[in-house]
Design a protein around this motif. Structure first.
Motif, mmCIF file in Angstrom:
data_model
loop_
_atom_site.group_PDB
_atom_site.id
_atom_site.type_symbol
_atom_site.label_atom_id
_atom_site.label_comp_id
_atom_site.label_asym_id
_atom_site.label_seq_id
_atom_site.Cartn_x
_atom_site.Cartn_y
_atom_site.Cartn_z
ATOM 1 N N ALA A 352 -22.231 -57.177 -31.107
ATOM 2 C CA ALA A 352 -21.464 -58.129 -31.422
ATOM 3 C C ALA A 352 -19.970 -57.805 -31.334
ATOM 4 O O ALA A 352 -18.968 -58.721 -31.126
ATOM 5 C CB ALA A 352 -21.635 -58.563 -33.056
ATOM 6 N N LEU A 353 -19.547 -56.523 -31.478
ATOM 7 C CA LEU A 353 -18.073 -55.823 -31.719
ATOM 8 C C LEU A 353 -18.180 -54.514 -31.162
ATOM 9 O O LEU A 353 -19.137 -53.816 -31.678
ATOM 10 C CB LEU A 353 -17.517 -56.122 -32.895
ATOM 11 N N ILE A 354 -17.051 -54.048 -30.377
ATOM 12 C CA ILE A 354 -16.901 -52.828 -29.998
ATOM 13 C C ILE A 354 -15.541 -52.440 -30.270
ATOM 14 O O ILE A 354 -14.697 -53.178 -30.052
ATOM 15 C CB ILE A 354 -17.074 -52.787 -28.436
ATOM 16 N N VAL A 355 -15.724 -51.331 -30.921
ATOM 17 C CA VAL A 355 -14.271 -50.488 -31.400
ATOM 18 C C VAL A 355 -14.050 -49.237 -30.788
ATOM 19 O O VAL A 355 -14.795 -48.617 -31.081
ATOM 20 C CB VAL A 355 -14.357 -51.015 -32.980
ATOM 21 N N PHE A 356 -12.896 -48.930 -30.589
ATOM 22 C CA PHE A 356 -12.592 -47.627 -29.835
ATOM 23 C C PHE A 356 -12.680 -46.755 -31.192
ATOM 24 O O PHE A 356 -11.944 -47.053 -32.262
ATOM 25 C CB PHE A 356 -11.154 -47.685 -29.305
ATOM 26 N N ASN A 357 -13.245 -45.838 -31.163
ATOM 27 C CA ASN A 357 -13.371 -44.684 -32.079
ATOM 28 C C ASN A 357 -12.673 -43.419 -31.655
ATOM 29 O O ASN A 357 -12.004 -42.697 -32.452
ATOM 30 C CB ASN A 357 -14.971 -44.461 -32.346
ATOM 31 N N SER A 358 -12.977 -42.833 -30.459
ATOM 32 C CA SER A 358 -12.388 -41.723 -29.973
ATOM 33 C C SER A 358 -12.574 -41.928 -28.268
ATOM 34 O O SER A 358 -13.229 -42.774 -27.623
ATOM 35 C CB SER A 358 -12.809 -40.437 -30.284
ATOM 36 N N THR A 359 -11.961 -40.973 -27.503
ATOM 37 C CA THR A 359 -12.213 -41.171 -26.092
ATOM 38 C C THR A 359 -13.652 -41.348 -25.549
ATOM 39 O O THR A 359 -13.787 -42.004 -24.731
ATOM 40 C CB THR A 359 -11.380 -39.730 -25.455
ATOM 41 N N TYR A 360 -14.572 -40.430 -26.015
ATOM 42 C CA TYR A 360 -15.885 -40.622 -25.701
ATOM 43 C C TYR A 360 -16.998 -41.339 -26.911
ATOM 44 O O TYR A 360 -18.076 -41.068 -26.847
ATOM 45 C CB TYR A 360 -16.277 -39.233 -25.525
ATOM 46 N N SER A 361 -16.381 -42.007 -27.655
ATOM 47 C CA SER A 361 -17.189 -42.637 -28.684
ATOM 48 C C SER A 361 -16.683 -44.187 -29.131
ATOM 49 O O SER A 361 -15.435 -44.360 -29.056
ATOM 50 C CB SER A 361 -17.325 -41.667 -29.865
ATOM 51 N N ARG A 362 -17.677 -44.804 -29.406
ATOM 52 C CA ARG A 362 -17.259 -46.453 -29.887
ATOM 53 C C ARG A 362 -18.085 -46.889 -31.079
ATOM 54 O O ARG A 362 -19.245 -46.286 -31.452
ATOM 55 C CB ARG A 362 -17.751 -47.377 -28.640
ATOM 56 N N LYS A 363 -17.603 -47.587 -31.756
ATOM 57 C CA LYS A 363 -18.158 -48.078 -33.187
ATOM 58 C C LYS A 363 -18.554 -49.537 -32.638
ATOM 59 O O LYS A 363 -17.808 -50.145 -32.305
ATOM 60 C CB LYS A 363 -17.045 -48.053 -34.251
ATOM 61 N N ILE A 364 -20.133 -49.487 -32.974
ATOM 62 C CA ILE A 364 -20.770 -50.701 -32.339
ATOM 63 C C ILE A 364 -21.332 -51.625 -33.496
ATOM 64 O O ILE A 364 -21.959 -50.752 -34.217
ATOM 65 C CB ILE A 364 -21.632 -50.263 -31.320
ATOM 66 N N THR A 365 -20.821 -52.890 -33.643
ATOM 67 C CA THR A 365 -21.330 -53.581 -34.488
ATOM 68 C C THR A 365 -22.517 -54.570 -33.715
ATOM 69 O O THR A 365 -22.168 -55.257 -32.773
ATOM 70 C CB THR A 365 -20.475 -54.357 -35.274
ATOM 71 N N PHE A 366 -23.724 -54.746 -34.513
ATOM 72 C CA PHE A 366 -24.705 -55.634 -33.869
ATOM 73 C C PHE A 366 -24.794 -56.763 -34.465
ATOM 74 O O PHE A 366 -24.512 -56.979 -35.650
ATOM 75 C CB PHE A 366 -25.815 -55.020 -33.960
ATOM 76 N N THR A 367 -25.520 -57.969 -33.930
ATOM 77 C CA THR A 367 -25.752 -59.199 -34.513
ATOM 78 C C THR A 367 -26.761 -59.163 -35.522
ATOM 79 O O THR A 367 -26.916 -60.171 -36.428
ATOM 80 C CB THR A 367 -25.718 -60.353 -33.219
ATOM 81 N N ASN A 368 -27.464 -58.063 -35.401
ATOM 82 C CA ASN A 368 -29.022 -57.966 -36.151
ATOM 83 C C ASN A 368 -28.772 -56.378 -36.907
ATOM 84 O O ASN A 368 -28.017 -55.674 -36.408
ATOM 85 C CB ASN A 368 -30.032 -58.100 -35.580
ATOM 86 N N SER A 369 -29.668 -56.421 -37.898
ATOM 87 C CA SER A 369 -29.829 -55.069 -38.406
ATOM 88 C C SER A 369 -30.678 -54.153 -37.231
ATOM 89 O O SER A 369 -31.483 -54.452 -36.605
ATOM 90 C CB SER A 369 -30.917 -54.989 -39.663
ATOM 91 N N VAL A 370 -30.398 -52.924 -37.115
ATOM 92 C CA VAL A 370 -30.756 -51.944 -36.231
ATOM 93 C C VAL A 370 -31.410 -50.869 -37.058
ATOM 94 O O VAL A 370 -31.056 -50.197 -37.766
ATOM 95 C CB VAL A 370 -30.001 -51.466 -35.058
ATOM 96 N N ASN A 371 -32.547 -50.433 -36.397
ATOM 97 C CA ASN A 371 -33.585 -49.380 -36.716
ATOM 98 C C ASN A 371 -33.148 -48.031 -36.061
ATOM 99 O O ASN A 371 -33.767 -47.804 -34.942
ATOM 100 C CB ASN A 371 -34.933 -49.594 -36.902
ATOM 101 N N THR A 372 -32.048 -47.320 -36.685
ATOM 102 C CA THR A 372 -31.935 -46.126 -35.852
ATOM 103 C C THR A 372 -31.279 -45.013 -36.969
ATOM 104 O O THR A 372 -30.969 -45.201 -37.918
ATOM 105 C CB THR A 372 -30.763 -46.391 -34.700
ATOM 106 N N SER A 373 -31.239 -43.687 -36.217
ATOM 107 C CA SER A 373 -30.669 -42.840 -37.105
ATOM 108 C C SER A 373 -29.809 -41.728 -36.305
ATOM 109 O O SER A 373 -29.845 -41.801 -35.053
ATOM 110 C CB SER A 373 -31.779 -41.637 -37.313
#
Length: 606
Positions: A352-373
């Motif tokens: 749903a959304l991509i935000v710059f976090n650092s050169t090689y990383s991004r903060k990702i928001t999803f439209t749904n809950s995600v099962n991850t660690s």
């Protein structure tokens, strides 16, 4: 009011007429002329800029002859632009430096057609070793290769100039090196080039070799393209890959050729085609890739690592050394897998959304809950439908096609003396490329003497996740109605690691070896019927074997239905080439054994 409406309709129709009719831009109108030995880059760039500014359907037209290109030609935000020459080998675009000829960004409806690409100087040299020690090789360069000075040597492979392919069997040998910091190529005597080495090698005096310089750039590169067409183009060499794209949507390749120019021992320094994170579809037809320094085709997405879980819908993901794959776009679907089981999907989410976090990383928001660690892997799952018809890969250094994607259909194609497997299905954590394949059809293809050299595996068709899992992760493959001619060093027909549901049927398999033609590791539902195995020199007593090397175990495979009766049918080869590798090839269906014996004679004569 009616009068105003009629005028409005007339204006709309006029706009549509102009759009359909378009406008033509001749590069000669911008002082880019062929065959004058002057740099044409600036004029070509001006013509393209004007066409893009025009904003409607437009054509860039090259004339007959050779254009000199000294820097990359940029195509940005073009809509319905066609760049066309007068035909293959009628219009030449020759790069005079280690550059990309065309780089395209954010284009829609772009078409490149009817020209050839070459480079001078070349990205490699070749010839025979006349002296060797721990610090250097002295090379008697064979024309038209060049004695290029002040180059750094990245890779060297032993070559077979008789069969015109990288050396194979017991002669297979290659080195990769980080070039010595103070070691550049120099001329020792007329026609003899000194190649500095980082460490001792196994090369011998008299060896024919190809030495590639440190890699440069692709001939054609595209990023964020929609409805891109590459048609009627020949690339004779490039400093890296022929055509490479990232995030193309609806990609069409037709009548595309990567070939060694007459007398040369290599074409492109790396892949013929390389497509990263392509969406919707890839269509490849009536095309050929010969003598490349790597694969014929690689199709894949990337694995990213989850480095932070912020909440149930937001995570931070990271790519190790290249930021561009992280810009995959809102609406993209990602799949998640555990750190130690990267090819076993356990969850998914829509971005749903991509935000710059650092050169090689991004903060990702999803439209749904995600099962991850933290530590999990994420991979784009919006894979394209890959359709290939009448495609040839021949005499290259590595694999025919490297498939790290899903929904694949390859038919009526030829794989001839590829050094590694003709088909490698391999999600790889070494390269962080995937996802794992599903729904693959390999039908009515011809495989001749593959998998005999560099990048050799256990099968002409190899299914090999890296790392190997304890359970199947690749699903649903059909190998049907094809002709296989195994070389003396080809190993087997099929390597099946972590495979579920593979079916072999209607294949003609010619081999002179007695070893099992199928290797199985941690797989299930592997079956065959109605295949013809021809072996005139020995007898195969077992058609398959279980790989016992860790982590493979016979106890982890099940439902293997490969009885001898599945391989004792008798029928002529289902696919035979009428003409092989004389610029084009054609297919005929089931023909007489007389034709087949003629084929055997042809392929046994180098």
């Amino acid at each position: 009011m009616k009068l105003i409406y009629r005028w409005f309709v007339l204006i709309i129709l006029s706009i549509n007429f102009v759009s359909i009719r378009g406008k033509t831009f001749f590069v000669s109108d911008y002082n880019a002329y062929p065959n004058d030995d002057l740099d044409d880059t600036h004029g070509i760039q001006l013509a393209i800029n004007e066409a893009i500014k025009y904003g409607l359907v437009s054509d860039i037209i090259f004339g007959y002859g050779v254009y000199t290109i000294s820097s990359t030609i940029a195509i940005s935000n073009a809509i319905n632009l066609t760049i066309t020459g007068q035909g293959i080998d009628e219009t030449f675009l020759v790069g005079s430096y280690q550059i990309t000829i065309f780089t395209a960004y954010n284009c829609q409806g772009l078409k490149l057609t009817s020209f050839s690409i070459d480079y001078n100087p070349l990205p490699f040299t070749a010839g025979y070793i006349v002296d060797v020690n721990d610090k250097y090789l002295d090379l008697q360069v064979v024309p038209p290769h060049q004695t290029d000075i002040d180059r750094k040597i990245g890779t060297i492979l032993r070559y077979d100039p008789i069969q015109k392919r990288p050396a194979f069997g017991s002669n297979t040998y290659e080195i990769y090196q980080t070039p010595p910091a103070d070691g550049n190529t120099t001329i020792v005597s007329p026609g003899v080039l000194r190649l500095p080495l980082t460490s001792p090698t196994g090369f011998r005096k008299g060896d024919p070799i190809v030495a590639r310089y440190t890699f440069g750039y692709h001939a054609i590169y595209g990023q964020d393209l929609v409805d891109i067409t590459i048609e009627s183009i020949t690339i004779y060499t490039s400093w890296l890959m022929g055509v490479a794209t990232i995030r193309s949507r609806r990609l069409k390749i037709h009548n595309y050729h990567v070939l060694p120019h007459p007398g040369r021992w290599m074409s492109t320094a790396a892949d013929c085609m390389h497509f990263l994170d392509t969406r919707e579809s890839i269509s490849i037809s009536d095309s050929e890739c010969q003598a490349m320094g790597d694969d014929g085709l690689n199709v894949h997405a990337m694995f990213f690592q989850v480095t932070q879980v912020i909440d149930s819908t937001t995570v931070v993901i990271e790519e190790s050394n290249w930021d561009e794959p992280l810009n995959f776009g809102i609406g993209t679907n990602l799949e998640f897998s555990a750190n130690q089981q990267p090819f076993s999907v356990h969850g998914s989410g829509t971005v749903a959304l991509i935000v710059f976090n650092s050169t090689y990383s991004r903060k990702i928001t999803f439209t749904n809950s995600v099962n991850t660690s933290v530590g999990d892997w994420a991979c784009v799952s919006d894979t394209p439908v890959l359709t290939i018809r009448n495609f040839t890969v021949a005499n290259n250094r590595a694999r025919g096609v490297l498939l790290e994607t899903r929904n694949i259909d390859i038919r009526q194609s030829v794989f001839y003396r590829t050094s590694g497997p003709a088909v490698l299905i391999q999600p790889s954590m070494y390269w962080r490329e995937g996802p794992e394949a599903r729904n693959v059809s390999l039908i009515e293809n011809l495989y001749i003497e593959n998998n005999e050299g560099i990048a050799q595996e256990k099968g002409i068709i190899t299914i090999l996740p890296d790392p190997i899992h304890l359970v199947p992760v690749i699903n649903d493959i059909r190998i049907e109605s094809s002709t296989f001619v195994l070389g003396n060093s080809s190993q087997g027909l099929l390597q099946s690691n972590n495979m579920n549901n593979l079916f072999l049927s209607g294949n003609y398999i010619a081999t002179n070896n007695s070893i099992p033609i199928i290797s199985i590791c941690n797989s299930r539902n592997i079956s065959a019927q109605n295949n013809c195995v021809v072996n005139n020199q020995t007898k195969i007593t077992e058609y398959y074997t279980f790989d016992q090397s860790s982590p493979c175990s016979m106890n982890l495979s099940s439902l293997i239905n490969l009885p001898p009766s599945a391989f004792n049918s008798s029928f002529p080869p289902p696919v035979i080439p009428k003409e092989v590798f004389n610029q084009h090839h054609y297919f005929i269906g089931k023909k007489s054994l007389k034709t087949w014996f003629s084929l055997f004679k042809m392929i046994n004569d180098p």
